[in-house]
Design a protein around this motif. Structure first.
Motif, short mmCIF file in Angstrom:
data_model
loop_
_atom_site.label_atom_id
_atom_site.label_comp_id
_atom_site.label_asym_id
_atom_site.label_seq_id
_atom_site.Cartn_x
_atom_site.Cartn_y
_atom_site.Cartn_z
N GLU A 169 0.85 -1.19 0.00
CA GLU A 169 0.00 0.00 0.00
C GLU A 169 0.88 1.25 0.00
O GLU A 169 1.88 1.31 0.73
CB GLU A 169 -0.91 0.04 1.23
N ASN A 170 0.52 2.23 -0.81
CA ASN A 170 1.17 3.55 -0.86
C ASN A 170 2.68 3.48 -1.03
O ASN A 170 3.44 4.20 -0.38
CB ASN A 170 0.83 4.35 0.41
N ARG A 171 3.12 2.61 -1.92
CA ARG A 171 4.53 2.52 -2.27
C ARG A 171 4.65 1.64 -3.51
O ARG A 171 3.70 0.93 -3.86
CB ARG A 171 5.38 1.93 -1.13
N PRO A 172 5.79 1.66 -4.19
CA PRO A 172 5.92 0.79 -5.36
C PRO A 172 5.84 -0.68 -4.97
O PRO A 172 6.21 -1.07 -3.86
CB PRO A 172 7.31 1.15 -5.91
N THR A 173 5.39 -1.50 -5.91
CA THR A 173 5.42 -2.95 -5.76
C THR A 173 6.51 -3.48 -6.68
O THR A 173 6.52 -3.17 -7.87
CB THR A 173 4.07 -3.57 -6.15
N GLY A 174 7.43 -4.28 -6.12
CA GLY A 174 8.53 -4.74 -6.95
C GLY A 174 9.31 -5.87 -6.32
O GLY A 174 8.79 -6.66 -5.54
N ASN A 175 10.59 -5.93 -6.67
CA ASN A 175 11.48 -7.00 -6.23
C ASN A 175 12.81 -6.40 -5.78
O ASN A 175 13.34 -5.47 -6.42
CB ASN A 175 11.76 -7.98 -7.37
N ALA A 176 13.34 -6.93 -4.68
CA ALA A 176 14.65 -6.51 -4.18
C ALA A 176 15.60 -7.70 -4.25
O ALA A 176 15.30 -8.78 -3.75
CB ALA A 176 14.54 -6.01 -2.75
N PHE A 177 16.76 -7.49 -4.88
CA PHE A 177 17.79 -8.51 -4.99
C PHE A 177 19.03 -8.00 -4.26
O PHE A 177 19.44 -6.85 -4.44
CB PHE A 177 18.14 -8.79 -6.45
N GLN A 178 19.66 -8.88 -3.46
CA GLN A 178 20.82 -8.46 -2.68
C GLN A 178 21.94 -9.49 -2.78
O GLN A 178 21.69 -10.70 -2.78
CB GLN A 178 20.45 -8.27 -1.22
N PHE A 179 23.16 -8.97 -2.84
CA PHE A 179 24.35 -9.82 -2.76
C PHE A 179 25.29 -9.21 -1.74
O PHE A 179 25.58 -8.01 -1.81
CB PHE A 179 25.05 -9.93 -4.11
#
Length: 310
Positions: free
Chosen positions: A294-304
């Protein structure tokens, strides 16, 4: 587990929380926490051995906020957002030589180099910008750990300083232009071939003096469960959530009904420990796909991430 191995796990865990981000609600639908950023093995461990440790983290986040959603950006109300965020950061962690029994103490600092590619929509008008800059520095003036058998506990304070570039004429600011104080607690249980970790924190933000906007407090919770499937190699799952517990205030916040946000993510995580000469290193990769946003982008986070000891 031997203390020397615990130090590497902790280098990863302490650094996990000190990466500035660009992916939550609050002003510009952005803030100092990225979904899944604190999900790491050894989250509750503070190094029991004195010394200087290092860690590096690379993060990529991409998300979209629908054109029908209004959001506050640099003192204005805009509609819709597409954001691609890249960050690479280096952190140093110091453990002084103190005789504290089962307790341990550490201090850390991190500086990220970041890129933000942003696009907004206002009716038929589109505007896009790209910005490379050093982001907001993160200082951890105190991290206190306690260990008892297989159980590890940690309490710390992270401080995000507004050192990144910020301009009210830009829609792609990597700096937030406000301070954030983040008290955090975490717990880890280590077995012979597994790691269970959980951590919780709350972002307490000061006012952005250029927009007179105060982003509301954001609570976040991150957990991981990892099982070693081969020597040095582990696979598992992460779960993260963030929920804004106070309305945004000042500026144009009232026109947006406080602009409270939330997000959840469940995804895979993997780690690999190996020896490089005399150095013991740990690497970790994770993917946090969002839902229930809600009230923010919807997406994907990738981390290394990779960490070691000097």
């Amino acid at each position: 587990m031997r203390a020397s191995n615990l130090t590497i796990l902790t280098g990863m865990a302490l650094f996990a929380a000190v990466l500035p981000g660009a992916a939550q609600a609050t002003e510009a639908a952005a803030g100092h926490y990225v979904i899944g950023a604190n999900a790491a093995p050894g989250a509750g461990i503070v190094p029991p051995e004195p010394g200087l440790y290092w860690a590096s983290q690379t993060l990529y986040y991409q998300g979209t906020l629908g054109r029908s959603v209004q959001l506050p950006i640099a003192g204005r109300i805009e509609s819709g957002l597409q954001a691609g965020f890249f960050s690479t950061a280096i952190a140093g962690l110091y453990v002084p030589k103190l005789d504290l029994g089962n307790f341990s103490l550490a201090f850390s600092v991190a500086l990220p180099l970041q890129n933000l590619d942003a696009r907004i929509f206002s009716g038929t008008r589109e505007r896009s910008e790209n910005n490379w800059s050093f982001g907001d520095m993160v200082i951890t003036p105190v991290a206190l750990g306690y260990r008892s058998g297989q159980n590890f506990f940690q309490a710390r304070l992270d401080i995000f300083a507004p050192t990144g570039n910020y301009s009210t004429s830009s829609i792609a600011n990597v700096g937030m232009n406000y301070w954030s104080f983040v008290p955090t607690i975490a717990y880890t249980r280590l077995g012979r071939n597994y790691d269970l970790s959980i951590g919780a924190g709350i972002d307490l933000n000061t006012r952005n003096p250029k927009t007179r906007y105060t982003s509301g407090a954001m609570f976040h919770l991150d957990a991981t469960a990892i099982y070693d499937v081969a020597p040095g190699f582990g696979l598992g799952i992460l779960a993260s959530m963030m929920s804004q517990v106070a309305d945004d205030r000042g500026g144009i916040a009232a026109r947006l009904n406080g602009f409270r946000g939330q997000s959840f993510a469940v995804g895979p995580i993997a780690r690999y420990n190996f020896q490089l000469g005399s150095a013991h290193l740990q690497t970790m990769f994770s993917w946090a796909p969002e839902f229930g946003v809600e009230n923010r982008p919807t997406g994907n986070a990738f981390q290394f991430r990779v960490s070691g000891r000097f």
